[in-house]
Design a protein around this motif. Structure first.
Motif, PDB file in Angstrom:
ATOM      1  N   GLN A 288      48.534  54.747  48.568  1.00 40.12           N
ATOM      2  CA  GLN A 288      48.345  53.805  49.670  1.00 40.12           C
ATOM      3  C   GLN A 288      49.619  53.007  49.887  1.00 40.12           C
ATOM      4  N   GLU A 289      49.857  52.667  51.132  1.00 41.76           N
ATOM      5  CA  GLU A 289      50.939  51.761  51.497  1.00 41.76           C
ATOM      6  C   GLU A 289      50.378  50.791  52.534  1.00 41.76           C
ATOM      7  N   GLN A 290      50.518  49.494  52.265  1.00 39.50           N
ATOM      8  CA  GLN A 290      49.911  48.528  53.163  1.00 39.50           C
ATOM      9  C   GLN A 290      50.656  47.195  53.114  1.00 39.50           C
ATOM     10  N   ILE A 291      50.332  46.345  54.098  1.00 36.34           N
ATOM     11  CA  ILE A 291      50.869  44.986  54.155  1.00 36.34           C
ATOM     12  C   ILE A 291      49.915  44.067  53.409  1.00 36.34           C
ATOM     13  N   GLN A 322      44.859  38.024  44.983  1.00 37.30           N
ATOM     14  CA  GLN A 322      44.598  38.993  43.924  1.00 37.30           C
ATOM     15  C   GLN A 322      44.203  40.315  44.560  1.00 37.30           C
ATOM     16  N   TRP A 323      44.975  41.363  44.236  1.00 34.80           N
ATOM     17  CA  TRP A 323      44.740  42.703  44.763  1.00 34.80           C
ATOM     18  C   TRP A 323      44.383  43.617  43.604  1.00 34.80           C
ATOM     19  N   SER A 324      43.295  44.351  43.772  1.00 35.26           N
ATOM     20  CA  SER A 324      42.831  45.232  42.703  1.00 35.26           C
ATOM     21  C   SER A 324      42.505  46.605  43.269  1.00 35.26           C
ATOM     22  N   LYS A 325      42.683  47.618  42.443  1.00 30.41           N
ATOM     23  CA  LYS A 325      42.411  48.992  42.867  1.00 30.41           C
ATOM     24  C   LYS A 325      40.929  49.288  42.682  1.00 30.41           C
ATOM     25  N   VAL A 326      40.236  49.619  43.775  1.00 31.02           N
ATOM     26  CA  VAL A 326      38.806  49.901  43.738  1.00 31.02           C
ATOM     27  C   VAL A 326      38.539  51.211  44.473  1.00 31.02           C
ATOM     28  N   ARG A 327      37.355  51.749  44.229  1.00 27.80           N
ATOM     29  CA  ARG A 327      36.934  52.965  44.921  1.00 27.80           C
ATOM     30  C   ARG A 327      36.184  52.594  46.194  1.00 27.80           C
ATOM     31  N   ASN A 331      34.811  57.493  47.558  1.00 28.63           N
ATOM     32  CA  ASN A 331      35.275  57.674  46.181  1.00 28.63           C
ATOM     33  C   ASN A 331      36.791  57.810  46.092  1.00 28.63           C
ATOM     34  N   HIS A 332      37.492  57.227  47.073  1.00 30.17           N
ATOM     35  CA  HIS A 332      38.946  57.210  47.052  1.00 30.17           C
ATOM     36  C   HIS A 332      39.423  55.828  46.606  1.00 30.17           C
ATOM     37  N   PHE A 333      40.533  55.811  45.875  1.00 25.82           N
ATOM     38  CA  PHE A 333      41.087  54.544  45.425  1.00 25.82           C
ATOM     39  C   PHE A 333      41.847  53.865  46.563  1.00 25.82           C
ATOM     40  N   SER A 334      41.736  52.546  46.587  1.00 28.01           N
ATOM     41  CA  SER A 334      42.519  51.761  47.542  1.00 28.01           C
ATOM     42  C   SER A 334      42.684  50.362  46.976  1.00 28.01           C
ATOM     43  N   MET A 335      43.738  49.685  47.402  1.00 29.08           N
ATOM     44  CA  MET A 335      43.974  48.307  46.977  1.00 29.08           C
ATOM     45  C   MET A 335      43.206  47.371  47.903  1.00 29.08           C
ATOM     46  N   GLU A 336      42.416  46.472  47.303  1.00 27.15           N
ATOM     47  CA  GLU A 336      41.615  45.527  48.072  1.00 27.15           C
ATOM     48  C   GLU A 336      41.932  44.112  47.618  1.00 27.15           C
ATOM     49  N   LEU A 428      28.695  31.444  37.836  1.00 28.67           N
ATOM     50  CA  LEU A 428      27.386  31.477  37.199  1.00 28.67           C
ATOM     51  C   LEU A 428      26.277  31.912  38.141  1.00 28.67           C
ATOM     52  N   TRP A 429      26.363  31.499  39.404  1.00 26.01           N
ATOM     53  CA  TRP A 429      25.210  31.650  40.289  1.00 26.01           C
ATOM     54  C   TRP A 429      25.479  32.476  41.549  1.00 26.01           C
ATOM     55  N   GLN A 430      26.728  32.743  41.888  1.00 28.48           N
ATOM     56  CA  GLN A 430      27.006  33.486  43.108  1.00 28.48           C
ATOM     57  C   GLN A 430      27.569  34.869  42.774  1.00 28.48           C
ATOM     58  N   GLU A 431      27.609  35.714  43.806  1.00 22.84           N
ATOM     59  CA  GLU A 431      28.210  37.025  43.633  1.00 22.84           C
ATOM     60  C   GLU A 431      29.711  36.884  43.397  1.00 22.84           C
ATOM     61  N   VAL A 432      30.225  37.660  42.462  1.00 27.30           N
ATOM     62  CA  VAL A 432      31.641  37.628  42.112  1.00 27.30           C
ATOM     63  C   VAL A 432      32.186  39.047  42.225  1.00 27.30           C
ATOM     64  N   TRP A 433      33.373  39.150  42.809  1.00 23.86           N
ATOM     65  CA  TRP A 433      34.018  40.458  42.912  1.00 23.86           C
ATOM     66  C   TRP A 433      34.873  40.663  41.665  1.00 23.86           C
ATOM     67  N   TYR A 434      34.363  41.443  40.745  1.00 27.45           N
ATOM     68  CA  TYR A 434      35.066  41.707  39.497  1.00 27.45           C
ATOM     69  C   TYR A 434      36.034  42.874  39.673  1.00 27.45           C
ATOM     70  N   GLU A 435      37.021  42.932  38.803  1.00 28.77           N
ATOM     71  CA  GLU A 435      37.995  44.016  38.846  1.00 28.77           C
ATOM     72  C   GLU A 435      37.303  45.368  38.668  1.00 28.77           C
ATOM     73  N   SER A 436      37.769  46.350  39.449  1.00 33.71           N
ATOM     74  CA  SER A 436      37.275  47.732  39.416  1.00 33.71           C
ATOM     75  C   SER A 436      35.879  47.889  40.003  1.00 33.71           C
ATOM     76  N   TYR A 437      35.283  46.825  40.525  1.00 36.15           N
ATOM     77  CA  TYR A 437      33.998  46.930  41.201  1.00 36.15           C
ATOM     78  C   TYR A 437      34.227  47.107  42.704  1.00 36.15           C
ATOM     79  N   ALA A 438      33.342  47.873  43.344  1.00 37.12           N
ATOM     80  CA  ALA A 438      33.519  48.175  44.763  1.00 37.12           C
ATOM     81  C   ALA A 438      33.188  46.998  45.660  1.00 37.12           C
TER      82      ALA A 438
END
Length: 765
Positions: A288-291, A322-327, A331-336, A428-438
């Motif tokens: 991937q290449e992106q801004i 924070q940019w992390s590689k997710v599927r 099922n393709h990897f991309s930086m999000e 503790l109480w809200q949704e969190v975007w963890y590393e490697s999670y979609a």
């Protein structure tokens, strides 16, 4: 006559004195009982309050912000050795290292700045240092020097700890993991403008940017070194793989390689990020290449977060993203971009990541230091560190100290107290975007085998599991317990009630660990095998009871009269047992005929509903069995205690027994019935052993009755013995206990208020 009168007076005096003694003793006993009850009640209240405040005392440090203290300030050690390229601090915060642009490495005392050792990196004659980069600090503290002749030198700084005379002594030194001879990266001898390195136990990877002098085109060189060991030789051979990346790299300002040497990141100051898959070192593939920054802004700093799964990118607007590689869905990897921190209104000049947590330190153009944690999205600290622009900064491996060098030639040494940055109300109480999670999610996963782990302390799935288990338990227990209590208290003969009520109450004496053991090892496999039979049971048993009741009407009267009045219900026991046996017997051939297989497979293929052997259905049956005696006993006592004149008066006015029961008895007994239900709910919410042994203890949020769960109480029982005292995990478990305490306290308080209002409303009946 006078003697008789005197004797009678004497006996009356004795009686009066005896009566006065008994009266005084009665008053004393009443006073002792009254004060004993008061003291006992106050003791209970005090104990509950003490439990609450102790839980609060343990939990409170989770929400305290970090603090810092300036310990010392001193002149830069050996200023004549050149400008600082990198500052590093060893784990004990006693020795630091300063890497300079002349190839000098100065080891000095952190507290005073006194030089301990001055080492010179072995740079070949005729070459000079053009570029410099740090490898992963966790894997030995390697750094790489890019030279003007297309070669590179890799150095590790080491710290040996000894205890002469029982005093700790830290001895620094330099080592050359790839050998003292420089490694040739570009055969044409062009200067290495940018470099990156990752040193592993058996493999190492170097990436470098060069620019051709004639054509002016830039190249990214990738060199991989792998040790191949022989079974019969101690020394292994070194295999090298070289490749050149096809990438327009004219403005590449940062090159990063992850710790597993699988991904290569090329960062440009204009905001471009290029991601390469380098699993095959001979043929890297661009993913991937992106801004990654907004238009008009530039990337001013970049660093890996601990674990090398995310990039922290600071820009000229004061944002750190924070940019992390997710599927993705294909099922393709991309930086999000999974989160953004507004750390300043000025450019972020430096980002330093913690080595053991998902935290990081920033320094902006106004020389303000910020401490943040990525997962909890907490700003732990902001501090003005100097009045002169920062040249270099370092955070210690334990994240409890900071070194900052400023342009005025000073080094500032700060200590940090940042114990629990992983916890916030959001985490503790809200949704969190963890590393490697979609996508963002509610996750509880408190521990792992390495320090790269991102702790997931969401209490939401635990609360959800607690309510889910209680719901299904009450769904099983309430109808059976309340209907049984109504029949036993109102319709059953006193003789039969003498046997039935103690028998059901005796069920409450069964240890829950036995119920959990039977549910997990016997009931769960049984339900899995006869799932269709369980559903058939709900139809066949009522049908069998209705058929028996219909047939009973046509039995000969003399046969009916042989059954004592009120014992007719006992005849239903064999009917229910036979109906249950029939339901389970026909279930296997029935589901094979109707579903062409098992009901579990049909749920999976047709409805997409999975089936876990230890699930909420098993918990509902087992825990419902445990809760039934509590609800039954209290509700039966409340119904049986309804004054007889109310029922007799209702029947005398022409009401049927069922009308009397519904309109009079249940309304009068409603406070007690409500108390029974709420006490049963409290028992279900706080139950530990049954849910611990009868579920898979999976903290998932799924309403399906065929999926597992994890409750607050079971989670505390499972994880408390394994946690470190006063750690974040330890305190979060106490927070779970506090949530459970508050949950039961609030519900019991509301239940008592409602019960009192029901009592006032129906007290006039």
């Amino acid at each position: 006559m006078s003697e008789i009168n005197s004797q009678s007076k004497y006996s009356s005096l004795i009686k009066e004195s005896s009566g006065g003694v008994h009266e005084r003793w009665r008053l004393i006993k009443d006073a002792v009982a009254r004060y004993g009850v008061v003291i006992g009640g106050l003791g209970v209240i005090f104990a509950i309050a003490l439990i609450f405040f102790y839980l609060l005392y343990v939990v409170f440090p989770l929400f305290i912000s970090a603090t810092s203290e300036s310990v010392s300030q001193y002149e830069v050690p050996e200023p004549a050795s050149g400008k600082t390229l990198l500052l590093e601090v060893e784990e004990q915060n006693e020795v630091a290292a300063r890497f300079t642009d002349t190839g000098q490495v100065i080891f000095f005392a952190v507290a005073t700045g006194k030089t301990i050792l001055n080492e010179t990196v072995k740079i070949p004659q005729g070459a000079h240092i053009v570029s410099f980069a740090e490898g992963s600090p966790i894997k030995g503290g390697a750094v790489i020097y890019g030279l003007s002749d297309g070669k590179a030198v890799i150095v590790k700084h080491k710290y040996k700890i000894t205890y002469p005379d029982n005093v700790r002594l830290i001895t620094p030194s330099l080592a050359y993991p790839m050998g003292e001879a420089p490694l040739t990266i570009d055969e044409s001898g062009v200067a290495l403008e940018k470099v990156a390195v990752k040193i592993g136990d058996d493999a190492s990877t170097i990436a470098a940017k060069t620019t051709d002098i004639v054509s002016g085109t830039s190249k990214i060189h990738l060199s991989h070194f792998e040790k191949e060991k022989s079974l019969f030789a101690d020394e292994g051979t070194l295999t090298r793989t070289d490749s050149v990346l096809d990438y327009s790299a004219a403005d590449v300002t940062d090159i990063l390689i992850d710790k597993d040497e699988r991904n290569l990141y090329l960062v440009s100051s204009n905001g471009h990020l290029g991601l390469f898959d380098i699993n095959d070192k001979s043929a890297p593939v661009i993913i991937q290449e992106q801004i990654v920054v907004e238009a008009g802004h530039k990337i001013t700093s970049v660093a890996f977060l601990n674990g090398d799964l995310s990039l922290m990118i600071g820009d000229s607007s004061g944002l750190v993203s924070q940019w992390s590689k997710v599927r993705d869905k294909l099922n393709h990897f991309s930086m999000e971009k999974i989160r953004v921190f507004k750390v300043s209104d000025k450019a972020v000049t430096s980002i330093e990541s913690e080595q053991r947590r998902k935290g990081f330190m920033t320094v902006d153009a106004d020389n303000i230091m910020g401490i943040y944690h990525s997962t909890s999205e907490r700003e732990m600290l902001k501090e003005q560190i100097s009045h002169s622009p920062a040249v270099a900064a370092a955070i210690s491996p334990r994240a409890n100290a900071v070194l900052v060098e400023s342009e005025d030639g000073k080094i500032n040494f700060w200590t940090l107290d940042n114990q629990h940055p992983e916890v916030s109300l959001r985490a503790l109480w809200q949704e969190v975007w963890y590393e490697s999670y979609a996508k963002p999610d509610y996750i509880w996963q408190s521990s792992s085998a390495n320090s790269d782990f991102e702790p997931k302390y969401s209490l939401t799935p635990l609360v959800f599991g607690t309510l889910k288990a209680a719901f299904y338990a009450m769904l099983v227990a309430m109808p059976l317990a309340l209907m049984g209590a109504i029949y036993t208290a109102y319709f059953m003969t006193p003789t039969m009630r003498q046997y039935v009520k103690p028998t059901i109450e005796l069920m409450g004496a069964l240890p829950t660990v036995i119920l959990g053991f039977l549910a997990g090892l016997w009931l769960a496999p049984l339900i899995e095998e006869y799932l269709a039979g369980l559903f058939a049971l709900l139809m066949i048993v009522p049908l069998g009871v209705m058929l028996f009741a219909y047939a009973w009407q046509y039995l000969p009267k003399n046969l009916q009269q042989k059954i004592p009045e009120g014992y007719e219900a006992a005849l239903l026991i064999p009917v229910i047992l036979l109906s249950s046996w029939f339901a389970f017997t026909v279930s296997v051939p029935l589901e094979a005929f109707l579903f062409h297989g098992t009901l579990r497979d049909w749920f999976k293929t047709e409805l997409g509903i999975g089936y876990d052997q230890r699930n909420a259905l098993v918990v509902g049956i087992a825990m419902g069995f445990a809760v039934i005696p509590t609800i039954f006993s209290i509700a039966e006592d409340a119904i049986f205690s309804v004054p007889k004149h109310l029922t007799v008066g209702s029947l005398a006015l022409g009401a049927t027994p069922w009308q009397t029961m519904i309109k009079v008895v249940l309304l009068t007994a409603s406070p007690g019935i409500f108390s029974a239900v709420m006490i049963g709910l409290g028992r279900a919410v706080g139950e530990t052993m049954i849910v611990l042994m009868a579920t898979g203890n999976t903290p998932v949020m799924d309403l399906s009755v065929f999926q597992g769960l994890r409750t607050l109480a079971a989670n505390i029982a499972v994880e408390m013995p394994e946690t470190e005292v006063d750690s974040t995990h330890y305190r979060v478990l106490f927070l779970a206990a506090l949530v459970l305490f508050m949950f039961t306290f609030v519900f019991n308080t509301l239940a008592e208020i409602i019960r009192q209002r029901l009592r006032e409303k129906y007290s006039s009946l």
